[in-house]
Design an enzyme around this catalytic site. Structure first.
Site, short mmCIF file in Angstrom:
data_model
loop_
_atom_site.label_atom_id
_atom_site.label_comp_id
_atom_site.label_asym_id
_atom_site.label_seq_id
_atom_site.Cartn_x
_atom_site.Cartn_y
_atom_site.Cartn_z
CE1 TYR A 162 -16.77 -40.69 -14.98
CE2 TYR A 162 -19.10 -40.54 -15.47
CZ TYR A 162 -17.88 -41.18 -15.62
OH TYR A 162 -17.79 -42.30 -16.39
CE LYS A 166 -15.99 -40.21 -18.54
NZ LYS A 166 -14.70 -40.65 -19.10
P1 NAP Z 1 -12.42 -48.90 -14.11
O1 NAP Z 1 -12.81 -50.34 -14.10
O2 NAP Z 1 -12.47 -48.12 -12.84
O3 NAP Z 1 -11.00 -48.77 -14.80
C1 NAP Z 1 -10.38 -47.50 -14.93
C2 NAP Z 1 -8.90 -47.72 -15.12
O4 NAP Z 1 -8.28 -46.42 -15.26
C3 NAP Z 1 -8.22 -48.41 -13.92
O5 NAP Z 1 -7.39 -49.44 -14.36
C4 NAP Z 1 -7.47 -47.28 -13.26
O6 NAP Z 1 -6.29 -47.69 -12.60
C5 NAP Z 1 -7.09 -46.43 -14.47
N1 NAP Z 1 -6.71 -45.09 -14.07
C6 NAP Z 1 -7.28 -44.30 -13.15
N2 NAP Z 1 -6.63 -43.14 -13.04
C7 NAP Z 1 -5.58 -43.20 -13.90
C8 NAP Z 1 -4.53 -42.30 -14.23
N3 NAP Z 1 -4.42 -41.10 -13.64
N4 NAP Z 1 -3.63 -42.69 -15.16
C9 NAP Z 1 -3.73 -43.91 -15.75
N5 NAP Z 1 -4.70 -44.79 -15.49
C10 NAP Z 1 -5.63 -44.45 -14.57
O7 NAP Z 1 -13.37 -48.06 -15.11
P2 NAP Z 1 -14.29 -48.52 -16.35
O8 NAP Z 1 -15.66 -48.72 -15.84
O9 NAP Z 1 -13.62 -49.56 -17.15
O10 NAP Z 1 -14.33 -47.14 -17.17
C11 NAP Z 1 -13.40 -46.85 -18.21
C12 NAP Z 1 -13.78 -45.51 -18.82
O11 NAP Z 1 -15.14 -45.55 -19.28
C13 NAP Z 1 -13.71 -44.33 -17.85
O12 NAP Z 1 -13.26 -43.18 -18.53
C14 NAP Z 1 -15.15 -44.17 -17.41
O13 NAP Z 1 -15.41 -42.88 -16.95
C15 NAP Z 1 -15.87 -44.51 -18.70
N6 NAP Z 1 -17.26 -44.93 -18.50
C16 NAP Z 1 -17.57 -46.05 -17.77
C17 NAP Z 1 -18.90 -46.40 -17.60
C18 NAP Z 1 -19.33 -47.63 -16.82
O14 NAP Z 1 -20.55 -47.83 -16.65
N7 NAP Z 1 -18.41 -48.46 -16.34
C19 NAP Z 1 -19.91 -45.63 -18.16
C20 NAP Z 1 -19.56 -44.49 -18.88
C21 NAP Z 1 -18.23 -44.16 -19.06
P3 NAP Z 1 -6.33 -48.15 -11.06
O15 NAP Z 1 -7.04 -49.45 -11.06
O16 NAP Z 1 -4.89 -48.27 -10.66
O17 NAP Z 1 -7.06 -47.07 -10.32
#
Ligand code: NAP
Length: 261
Positions: A162, A166
């Site tokens: 990851y 990133k």
């Molecule tokens: P999340 O709640 O896990 O949501 C991710 C979404 O992406 C889910 O709806 C998932 O669908 C969808 N997804 C996964 N694989 C996919 C694919 N191949 N094609 C299309 N959609 C796909 O994550 P989040 O926490 O909101 O994070 C969103 C972004 O921010 C990510 O890139 C993550 O790495 C980044 N981020 C998050 C954090 C944090 O603390 N939360 C921190 C830094 C960066 P399904 O539900 O069907 O799997």
């Protein structure tokens, strides 16, 4: 109809934004925020049925949205999704590459498939989506690309895959900024710290902690003394997507409640 009413200029059609991984979490909050900003929003996620929840919330709030099912790591599905968005909603000029997955493990236990899956969704997914959407931005002479990086780009135990993806997205973003700037297109990365979503809840479960206790422990180490919420990230993306942010490009903005390099 009065003569005066016939001379009123019709409002310009809403600009179209695409948000991937927008069924929940940061993507859903971003889709709702961009809709509130006046964009018609394509809500892309793996399944159209899950994307529909966000699209319906946008429509209930008076906005315009289209739910699209596509795996961002699959070139054919990406091309078809972007064609459908352009035909049904209009040519997209804002792209938020947000879809993401975790396959955390210490390096010695990390499988090849853990590595490949994370690279495919975050890095290849952002590449495929951007390649498909950029032609619409270039044709419009305007575009805003926002890629979701992470504070983990600086290294994080259990996240070799990851953090590499990133960090890679930061280089990808800067290159897009250099190549596409002359067409009126900016590209920036938002790098969240700890944001309370299903993704961080899954991390809490992996390390055997209650999510509340996990959040409290994280908050105590963050200068603003709280964890982030998806709206914190949506707000930053809203700024980067705005017309007025046209001189901000190739930047990585850490949204983490405190300073990160
Ligand atoms: P999340 O709640 O896990 O949501 C991710 C979404 O992406 C889910 O709806 C998932 O669908 C969808 N997804 C996964 N694989 C996919 C694919 N191949 N094609 C299309 N959609 C796909 O994550 P989040 O926490 O909101 O994070 C969103 C972004 O921010 C990510 O890139 C993550 O790495 C980044 N981020 C998050 C954090 C944090 O603390 N939360 C921190 C830094 C960066 P399904 O539900 O069907 O799997």
């Amino acid at each position: 109809m009065t003569e005066q009413s016939t001379s009123v200029t019709a409002p310009a059609p809403a600009r179209v934004a695409v948000v991937t991984g927008a069924a929940r979490g940061i993507g859903a909050a971003t889709a709702l925020r961009l809709a509130a900003d006046g964009y018609a929003v394509a809500v892309v996620d793996l399944e159209e049925s899950t994307a529909k929840g966000t699209a319906e919330a946008i429509e209930a709030a008076g906005g315009r949205a289209l739910a699209v099912g596509a795996d961002v790591s699959d070139a054919e599905q990406v091309e078809a999704a972007v064609e459908r968005i352009a035909a049904e909603l209009g040519a997209p000029v804002v792209l938020v590459n947000n879809a993401g997955v975790l396959r955390d493990n210490l390096l010695f236990k990390m499988s090849e498939s853990d590595w490949d899956t994370v690279m495919a969704v975050h890095l290849k997914g952002a590449f495929l989506m951007t390649r498909a959407v950029q032609k619409h931005m270039v044709a419009a002479g305007f575009g805003r690309i926002v890629n979701l990086s992470s504070s983990s780009a600086q290294g994080n135990r259990g996240q070799a895959n990851y953090s590499a993806a990133k960090a890679g997205l930061q280089g990808f973003t800067k290159t897009l900024a250099i190549e596409l700037g002359k067409f009126g297109v900016t590209a920036n990365a938002v790098a969240p710290g700890f944001i309370a979503t299903d993704m961080t809840a899954a991390t809490a479960a992996r390390v055997g902690m209650e999510f509340e206790a996990f959040k409290q422990a994280a908050a105590s180490a963050i200068p603003v003394q709280r964890v982030g919420v998806p709206e914190d990230i949506a707000h930053t993306i809203s700024f980067l997507a705005s017309e007025g942010a046209g001189f901000v490009s190739g930047q990585v903005i850490y949204v983490a409640g405190g300073p990160l390099d």
